[in-house]
Design a protein around this motif. Structure first.
Motif, PDB file in Angstrom:
ATOM      1  N   UNK A 175       0.827  -1.204   0.000  1.00  0.00           N
ATOM      2  CA  UNK A 175       0.000   0.000   0.000  1.00  0.00           C
ATOM      3  C   UNK A 175       0.863   1.257   0.000  1.00  0.00           C
ATOM      4  N   UNK A 176       2.167   1.060   0.057  1.00  0.00           N
ATOM      5  CA  UNK A 176       3.137   2.144  -0.057  1.00  0.00           C
ATOM      6  C   UNK A 176       4.170   1.711  -1.093  1.00  0.00           C
ATOM      7  N   UNK A 177       3.758   1.609  -2.368  1.00  0.00           N
ATOM      8  CA  UNK A 177       4.635   1.026  -3.394  1.00  0.00           C
ATOM      9  C   UNK A 177       5.841   1.906  -3.680  1.00  0.00           C
ATOM     10  N   UNK A 233       4.798  -0.203   5.869  1.00  0.00           N
ATOM     11  CA  UNK A 233       4.923   0.832   6.900  1.00  0.00           C
ATOM     12  C   UNK A 233       3.647   1.657   7.023  1.00  0.00           C
ATOM     13  N   UNK A 234       2.990   1.914   5.908  1.00  0.00           N
ATOM     14  CA  UNK A 234       1.758   2.709   5.945  1.00  0.00           C
ATOM     15  C   UNK A 234       0.665   1.974   6.712  1.00  0.00           C
ATOM     16  N   UNK A 235       0.406   0.714   6.360  1.00  0.00           N
ATOM     17  CA  UNK A 235      -0.629  -0.052   7.055  1.00  0.00           C
ATOM     18  C   UNK A 235      -0.280  -0.217   8.526  1.00  0.00           C
ATOM     19  N   UNK A 349      10.970  12.597   8.236  1.00  0.00           N
ATOM     20  CA  UNK A 349       9.596  12.877   7.810  1.00  0.00           C
ATOM     21  C   UNK A 349       8.554  11.947   8.362  1.00  0.00           C
ATOM     22  N   UNK A 350       8.826  11.283   9.518  1.00  0.00           N
ATOM     23  CA  UNK A 350       7.899  10.299  10.029  1.00  0.00           C
ATOM     24  C   UNK A 350       6.498  10.827  10.272  1.00  0.00           C
ATOM     25  N   UNK A 351       6.367  11.835  11.134  1.00  0.00           N
ATOM     26  CA  UNK A 351       5.054  12.364  11.466  1.00  0.00           C
ATOM     27  C   UNK A 351       4.344  12.973  10.277  1.00  0.00           C
ATOM     28  N   UNK A 352       5.072  13.701   9.447  1.00  0.00           N
ATOM     29  CA  UNK A 352       4.480  14.307   8.251  1.00  0.00           C
ATOM     30  C   UNK A 352       3.966  13.243   7.304  1.00  0.00           C
ATOM     31  N   UNK A 353       4.748  12.189   7.122  1.00  0.00           N
ATOM     32  CA  UNK A 353       4.334  11.113   6.226  1.00  0.00           C
ATOM     33  C   UNK A 353       3.078  10.433   6.747  1.00  0.00           C
ATOM     34  N   UNK A 354       3.024  10.128   8.050  1.00  0.00           N
ATOM     35  CA  UNK A 354       1.855   9.447   8.607  1.00  0.00           C
ATOM     36  C   UNK A 354       0.604  10.281   8.425  1.00  0.00           C
ATOM     37  N   UNK A 355       0.689  11.571   8.621  1.00  0.00           N
ATOM     38  CA  UNK A 355      -0.504  12.413   8.467  1.00  0.00           C
ATOM     39  C   UNK A 355      -1.013  12.385   7.022  1.00  0.00           C
ATOM     40  N   UNK A 356      -0.117  12.328   6.078  1.00  0.00           N
ATOM     41  CA  UNK A 356      -0.551  12.202   4.685  1.00  0.00           C
ATOM     42  C   UNK A 356      -1.163  10.822   4.440  1.00  0.00           C
ATOM     43  N   UNK A 393      -0.820  12.188  -2.927  1.00  0.00           N
ATOM     44  CA  UNK A 393      -0.247  11.353  -3.982  1.00  0.00           C
ATOM     45  C   UNK A 393       1.267  11.269  -3.875  1.00  0.00           C
ATOM     46  N   UNK A 394       1.911  12.361  -3.581  1.00  0.00           N
ATOM     47  CA  UNK A 394       3.365  12.348  -3.452  1.00  0.00           C
ATOM     48  C   UNK A 394       3.811  11.440  -2.313  1.00  0.00           C
ATOM     49  N   UNK A 395       2.972  11.339  -1.251  1.00  0.00           N
ATOM     50  CA  UNK A 395       3.325  10.507  -0.102  1.00  0.00           C
ATOM     51  C   UNK A 395       2.966   9.047  -0.303  1.00  0.00           C
ATOM     52  N   UNK A 396       1.868   8.788  -1.019  1.00  0.00           N
ATOM     53  CA  UNK A 396       1.332   7.426  -1.106  1.00  0.00           C
ATOM     54  C   UNK A 396       1.524   6.807  -2.482  1.00  0.00           C
ATOM     55  N   UNK A 397       1.338   7.583  -3.540  1.00  0.00           N
ATOM     56  CA  UNK A 397       1.353   7.027  -4.898  1.00  0.00           C
ATOM     57  C   UNK A 397       2.124   7.927  -5.851  1.00  0.00           C
ATOM     58  N   UNK A 398       3.413   8.190  -5.582  1.00  0.00           N
ATOM     59  CA  UNK A 398       4.176   9.068  -6.470  1.00  0.00           C
ATOM     60  C   UNK A 398       4.340   8.455  -7.860  1.00  0.00           C
ATOM     61  N   UNK A 399       4.264   9.311  -8.863  1.00  0.00           N
ATOM     62  CA  UNK A 399       4.454   8.924 -10.264  1.00  0.00           C
ATOM     63  C   UNK A 399       3.358   8.008 -10.798  1.00  0.00           C
ATOM     64  N   UNK A 400       2.271   7.841 -10.051  1.00  0.00           N
ATOM     65  CA  UNK A 400       1.127   7.076 -10.556  1.00  0.00           C
ATOM     66  C   UNK A 400       0.407   7.885 -11.624  1.00  0.00           C
ATOM     67  N   UNK A 401      -0.495   7.225 -12.372  1.00  0.00           N
ATOM     68  CA  UNK A 401      -1.253   7.979 -13.357  1.00  0.00           C
ATOM     69  C   UNK A 401      -2.125   9.031 -12.681  1.00  0.00           C
TER      70      UNK A 401
END
Length: 465
Positions: A175-177, A233-235, A349-356, A393-401
């Motif tokens: 879920x964090x490819x 890590x996301x889940x 960027x731990x806390x910032x990433x989790x909030x996204x 998107x930048x945090x979870x799915x960067x470069x996705x369509x």
């Protein structure tokens, strides 16, 4: 491996196509496999993709055995017809095939433009970006009206497809490819979407837009479709925050375990209710302008004014719900979750990433907020809401369509606000180029980026984001 580097190019063992906007049936792919005169090595590769139980319950391994030699030069043993029986064949297709309703728009258009010998540079491609007029609803795909200013050649080359790419099928889900994949012609391309340290596993997303749902829904979809759960890590971070609606000890003092999950589900429920209201509206071409409806009769004007009032009310509701989502995210205790996130992000960027990551659970709400702002002509509000989507998107799915299309839409809004040569538009054009190079390769020339951007603009007119 850096973001934008090619990980894999896979040739299909079988691939079938159909009309644009649909995916071929698995039975069609199975029939194509039956009809193909494979070599023994290719048939063995097919059986390698099968691992499960036969009808009698016996565990079965893949069929890629050799004749016993160890020098790697011997032919793979011949696989007989009965070893690729119906049970195995449909197991292989069901678990390993990949299908889409359309080809990758940007690369399809870029290849067509290159073959035709003409393509605009990045600046011209940006100027061609149309005003997006997606209906104010949330959807992961589908076709829309074509922008007549764009070349029609990409549409003629578009087709739904379903295929079997053996080496691609070996990639696991997260879920964090850290990689993205898409089909060019009949080849499956996989590129790194993040920096991948040596020895790390390349992970892709099996869920598509479904990866932007709450963690309990994602885990349920994986369990139903693939019989596994995701421990990325996301889940892990979301579960540590108590986001699955169960008493996992991560809810924190005063917040109550499961409160975030319950709050997000309530927000998504209201989002769906608004979508139902919107589906019943007969919106004019520009909802923000009641006089835009053809004929401008008294009845039409009254109907448009009524629609505008509904849109205004729904916009306020969606905007307020986004604020509630932000408050829910802000209230989550992140100590343990942030540590997990930092581990996945090189210690920063731990806390910032989790909030996204938490905000991604309400992505459909963010999409609805953007669409309503656009429908009302509130371009500043739409731009600010789009920035929220892009951050997710930048945090979870960067470069996705999806990331690509949202950045193109952001460029389009900035051009509407200040023209193609405005300072903000130039910045957004550079951001577009960055996303395109992250998706299609860092070595893309400006000319290629221009072609890709035109294809992405066209694609945005065909899908709803």
């Amino acid at each position: 491996m850096a973001a934008g580097e090619v990980v894999l190019v896979s040739e299909p063992l079988a691939c079938v196509s159909c009309a644009f906007g649909a995916i071929p049936a698995p039975e069609e792919l199975a029939q194509a496999i039956r009809d193909t005169p494979y070599t023994p090595a290719q048939r063995a590769a097919l059986l390698v993709l099968y691992s499960g139980q036969d009808e009698d319950g016996d565990e079965q391994a893949g069929g890629g055995a050799t004749d016993g030699t160890t020098d790697g030069t011997a032919d793979v043993r011949r696989v007989t017809e009965d070893e690729l029986d119906e049970w195995r064949l449909f197991g292989i297709v069901g678990c390993n095939s990949f299908g889409e309703e359309f080809n990758d728009f940007a690369s399809t258009a870029a290849r067509a433009a290159a073959a035709g010998g003409a393509s605009p540079g990045p600046a011209h491609a940006a100027h061609a970006a149309p005003t997006t007029d997606d209906s104010p609803s949330s959807s992961s795909g589908g076709s829309g009206g074509s922008d007549q200013r764009q070349p029609q050649q990409p549409q003629r080359q578009q087709a739904g497809h379903l295929g079997l790419w053996p080496s691609f099928s070996m990639l696991n889900h997260s879920d964090l490819p850290n990689a993205v994949n898409y089909v060019v012609a009949d080849r499956m391309l996989v590129l790194a979407s993040r920096s991948i340290p040596r020895g790390s596993e390349v992970m892709i997303n099996y869920l598509g837009r479904g990866s932007l749902r709450p963690v309990e829904e994602r885990q349920a979809a994986l369990a139903e479709g693939y019989q596994f759960s995701c421990d990325c890590a996301r889940c892990t971070a979301e579960l540590l925050c108590g986001c699955a609606g169960t008493d996992g000890g991560g809810g924190g003092s005063g917040s109550g375990a499961g409160s975030f999950a319950e709050g997000v589900q309530a927000l998504l429920g209201r989002c769906e209710e608004r979508a139902q209201v919107l589906s019943g509206l007969n919106l004019p071409p520009t909802a923000a302008d009641p006089a835009a409806e053809s004929g401008n009769t008294g009845e039409a004007s009254a109907r448009a004014s009524s629609n505008l009032e509904v849109l205004e009310r729904l916009f306020v509701q969606a905007r307020d719900d986004v604020r509630v989502l932000d408050e829910l995210v802000g209230r989550q205790p992140l100590d343990a979750a942030a540590a997990a996130a930092a581990g996945a992000n090189g210690g920063t960027g731990g806390g910032t990433a989790v909030r996204q990551w938490l905000r991604a659970s309400g992505f459909d709400l963010l999409s609805q907020h953007v669409a309503l702002a656009e429908a009302l002509g509130r371009w500043e509000d739409a731009g600010a809401a789009l920035e929220q989507q892009l951050g997710v998107c930048e945090a979870v799915a960067p470069s996705s369509d999806l990331h690509m299309y949202l950045q193109v839409k952001r460029l389009s809004l900035s051009q509407q606000a200040e023209g193609p040569d405005g300072a903000t538009a130039r910045v957004e054009l550079q951001r577009c180029a960055g996303v395109l190079r992250g998706r299609y390769g860092q070595d893309c020339t400006d000319e290629t980026v221009g072609r890709l951007l035109q294809g992405a603009v066209y694609g945005l007119s065909q899908v709803m984001v």
